[in-house]
Design an enzyme around this catalytic site. Sequence first.
Site, short mmCIF file in Angstrom:
data_model
loop_
_atom_site.label_atom_id
_atom_site.label_comp_id
_atom_site.label_asym_id
_atom_site.label_seq_id
_atom_site.Cartn_x
_atom_site.Cartn_y
_atom_site.Cartn_z
N SER A 122 36.58 -45.43 -42.31
CA SER A 122 36.18 -44.08 -41.94
C SER A 122 36.84 -43.74 -40.62
O SER A 122 37.13 -44.63 -39.82
CB SER A 122 34.66 -44.01 -41.77
OG SER A 122 34.27 -42.81 -41.14
N TYR A 169 27.36 -47.30 -37.50
CA TYR A 169 28.31 -47.05 -38.59
C TYR A 169 29.75 -47.17 -38.07
O TYR A 169 30.58 -47.85 -38.67
CB TYR A 169 28.07 -45.66 -39.18
CG TYR A 169 29.04 -45.27 -40.26
CD1 TYR A 169 28.88 -45.76 -41.55
CD2 TYR A 169 30.09 -44.40 -40.00
CE1 TYR A 169 29.76 -45.38 -42.56
CE2 TYR A 169 30.97 -44.03 -41.00
CZ TYR A 169 30.80 -44.52 -42.28
OH TYR A 169 31.68 -44.16 -43.28
#
Length: 185
Positions: free
Chosen positions: A70, A83
């Site tokens: 990501s 995250y």
Amino acid sequence: MENVSLAFDGKLDILINNVGTNIWKSTVEYTAEDYDHMMATNLESSFHMCQLAHPLLKLCGAGSIVFMSSVAGLVHLSGTSIYGATKGAMNQLTRNLACEWAKDGIRVNGVAPWYINTPLTQHVLEDKAFMEGVISRTPLKRPGEVEEVSSMVAYLCLPAASYVTGQVIAVDGGFTVYGFQQPGY
């Protein structure tokens, strides 16, 4: 309907580590359980899948691993400290395995998307103010499409990418390189 039989020859050509979860909170609000859950889901599972797949990929002689990372592993995104840490660690694991396993004929790369039109992002992208924020930070002025990410993943698994390893490629419409832009330039 034709009867199709598939035989497994004990080799594996491709491993796509496509896993991820996030709990949107400020850093001080995360619990130990939140931390453990995201680390186990986003990083540990991919790490262990690579360990398990290594012997089969090595037998193939030209295996390919692709991590779905990501942009949160490359730059700051609010509400994503754990995250982002898991995806940043995944990016480093990509580089480490690429070097360690090149001798085994295994290439390892990562793909780091920004906002992509999927059922999981639909609810936030339907929010007009949120979408305006995404567009204002994306030079191509739109979220990505699933096919744009899957095409990069497919390319990294093809013989055409046989000299590409250890790379984390942002599929982000230019988000991670945008920086500051003065109006009119």
